[in-house]
Design a protein around this motif. Structure first.
Motif, short mmCIF file in Angstrom:
data_model
loop_
_atom_site.label_atom_id
_atom_site.label_comp_id
_atom_site.label_asym_id
_atom_site.label_seq_id
_atom_site.Cartn_x
_atom_site.Cartn_y
_atom_site.Cartn_z
N ALA A 272 0.82 -1.21 0.00
CA ALA A 272 0.00 0.00 0.00
C ALA A 272 0.85 1.26 0.00
N GLU A 273 2.04 1.18 0.63
CA GLU A 273 2.88 2.38 0.75
C GLU A 273 4.32 1.96 1.03
N ARG A 274 5.25 2.75 0.50
CA ARG A 274 6.67 2.56 0.77
C ARG A 274 7.25 3.85 1.31
N ILE A 275 8.18 3.72 2.25
CA ILE A 275 8.75 4.88 2.93
C ILE A 275 10.26 4.77 2.89
N GLY A 276 10.94 5.91 2.70
CA GLY A 276 12.40 5.95 2.79
C GLY A 276 13.08 5.16 1.70
N GLY A 277 14.15 4.46 2.10
CA GLY A 277 14.93 3.70 1.15
C GLY A 277 14.14 2.64 0.43
N ALA A 278 13.11 2.09 1.07
CA ALA A 278 12.28 1.07 0.43
C ALA A 278 11.57 1.64 -0.79
N ALA A 279 11.21 2.92 -0.73
CA ALA A 279 10.54 3.55 -1.88
C ALA A 279 11.52 3.76 -3.02
N GLU A 280 12.80 4.00 -2.69
CA GLU A 280 13.78 4.26 -3.73
C GLU A 280 14.07 3.02 -4.58
N VAL A 281 14.02 1.85 -3.96
CA VAL A 281 14.39 0.64 -4.69
C VAL A 281 13.18 -0.08 -5.26
N SER A 282 11.98 0.39 -4.98
CA SER A 282 10.79 -0.36 -5.38
C SER A 282 10.70 -0.54 -6.89
N SER A 283 11.09 0.48 -7.66
CA SER A 283 10.96 0.38 -9.12
C SER A 283 12.01 -0.52 -9.74
N ASP A 284 13.10 -0.79 -8.99
CA ASP A 284 14.17 -1.60 -9.53
C ASP A 284 14.06 -3.07 -9.14
N ILE A 285 13.69 -3.31 -7.89
CA ILE A 285 13.73 -4.67 -7.37
C ILE A 285 12.41 -5.39 -7.51
N VAL A 286 11.32 -4.77 -7.06
CA VAL A 286 10.06 -5.49 -6.94
C VAL A 286 9.49 -5.92 -8.28
N PRO A 287 9.42 -5.06 -9.31
CA PRO A 287 8.86 -5.55 -10.58
C PRO A 287 9.66 -6.70 -11.17
N GLU A 288 11.00 -6.64 -11.08
CA GLU A 288 11.81 -7.73 -11.61
C GLU A 288 11.50 -9.01 -10.87
N ASN A 289 11.40 -8.92 -9.54
CA ASN A 289 11.12 -10.10 -8.74
C ASN A 289 9.72 -10.62 -9.03
N TYR A 290 8.79 -9.70 -9.23
CA TYR A 290 7.41 -10.11 -9.51
C TYR A 290 7.34 -10.88 -10.83
N ARG A 291 8.07 -10.39 -11.87
CA ARG A 291 8.07 -11.08 -13.15
C ARG A 291 8.72 -12.45 -13.01
N MET A 292 9.74 -12.53 -12.17
CA MET A 292 10.43 -13.81 -12.00
C MET A 292 9.49 -14.82 -11.37
N ARG A 293 8.67 -14.39 -10.42
CA ARG A 293 7.76 -15.31 -9.77
C ARG A 293 6.58 -15.66 -10.65
N ARG A 294 6.27 -14.80 -11.59
CA ARG A 294 5.15 -15.08 -12.50
C ARG A 294 5.58 -15.97 -13.66
N ALA A 295 6.87 -16.06 -13.90
CA ALA A 295 7.36 -16.80 -15.07
C ALA A 295 7.04 -18.28 -14.96
#
Length: 328
Positions: free
Chosen positions: A305-328
């Motif tokens: 629902a929300e990201r704060i601080g450093g977690a928000a900075e890396v969300s666009s780099d880490i989470v989508p890639e990981n999400y695609r990997m789990r969906r593969a």
């Protein structure tokens, strides 16, 4: 912010009273170890002001960030989310209630620098628990050691340090019914334990009831063993053998002594007994089928629902890639 050397993941659920005392003890420890650190709180759908307190702390210390779920997904999923957002070369997982002493992190890092890629806190004393709870814990470790794919070090929990190599492997494991203790052991790597004494909880009460603990233990055994399924196969063979032996016995007895008056109560008891056996076996099969059903739906592990601080900075780099990997 530059990539940190050390990340600390802290799952929280209604832990508002523990955030400030935890930071008072944790931040000086991290500063002594390295200036390049970060803390990632994972708010697992808290209903109190836990997230607001974390936001306040993050404003004064930018190295503290948070990931807030849209609802409660459970601690195991919160740990997975923390691993997705942690950027450190080494990642420490710990609880927020101060039962995991922050000072132990220094020892973890020393062992890590010696070459161990997994350093876990090994609980040495369970005197604070009831005799029943200690008995069930010992029984679980014995059963898992006997029937699981890999042995678990007794007393080891989520309080541990994991090298980046291990973190990247854990991030590829997208199973829904997660048993993190088993996953830590399954990935392997050079590991060592550090004994520690669990401190008293500062505020609040534990949210692990006997029902949740039993479910968690069953998830662990079912995730790393098919023995529950095989047991009912053995029981089926045993009952079939007893049924054949009983049929032979009554056939011989009837030929020698004639037919007795059949007992209605014994018939009802037998029917109820075997019906119970069948329902239990179907229940075990249903548990495994339910896990298959959950996996094939391919839903993401969590919703942020929300990201704060450093977690928000890396969300666009880490989470989508990981999400695609789990969906593969």
């Amino acid at each position: 912010m530059a990539s940190p050397k050390l990340s600390v993941i802290i799952p929280v659920h209604n832990e508002s009273a523990n955030i400030a005392p935890l930071c008072e003890r944790l931040l000086p420890v991290l500063t002594r170890i390295t200036p390049a650190w970060e803390v990632v709180f994972v708010d697992d759908g808290s209903r109190d002001d836990t997230l607001e307190i974390i936001k306040t702390v993050s404003q004064t210390e930018p190295r503290i960030g948070a990931v807030s779920f849209s609802r409660n997904f459970g601690k195991e999923i919160a740990i997975a989310a923390g691993l997705d957002h942690a950027r450190g070369d080494a990642v420490v997982i710990m609880d927020a209630d101060l039962q995991h002493p922050p000072e132990m992190i220094e020892t973890f890092v020393e062992r890590w620098r010696e070459g161990f890629l997994m350093v876990y806190g090994q609980r040495t004393d369970r005197s604070d628990e009831t005799r029943t709870k200690r008995g069930f814990a010992q029984l679980f470790y014995k059963l898992f050691s006997r029937f699981g794919e890999i042995p678990l070090p007794e007393g080891a929990g989520d309080f541990r340090l994991i090298d980046r190599k291990g973190v990247e492997v854990l991030r590829t494991l997208g199973e829904k019914a997660r048993f993190s203790k088993g996953l830590y052991a399954w990935i392997g790597f050079k590991a060592t334990g550090v004994p520690f004494v669990v401190e008293e909880r500062r505020f609040g009460t534990t949210q692990w009831s006997f029902r949740k603990l039993f479910r968690f233990a069953f998830d662990g055994i079912a995730s790393f063993s098919t023995v529950p399924l095989r047991i009912w196969t053995y029981i089926g063979f045993l009952i079939s053998f007893l049924a054949i032996a009983t049929a032979v016995f009554f056939t011989i007895r009837t030929l020698l002594f004639g037919t007795d008056l059949p007992g209605f109560p014994s018939l009802i008891v037998s029917v109820m007994f075997f019906s119970g056996i069948q329902l239990m076996s179907l229940g075990i099969v249903g548990e495994y089928v339910g896990r298959i059903f959950a996996e094939v739906k391919r839903r993401p592990l969590y919703v942020v629902a929300e990201r704060i601080g450093g977690a928000a900075e890396v969300s666009s780099d880490i989470v989508p890639e990981n999400y695609r990997m789990r969906r593969a």
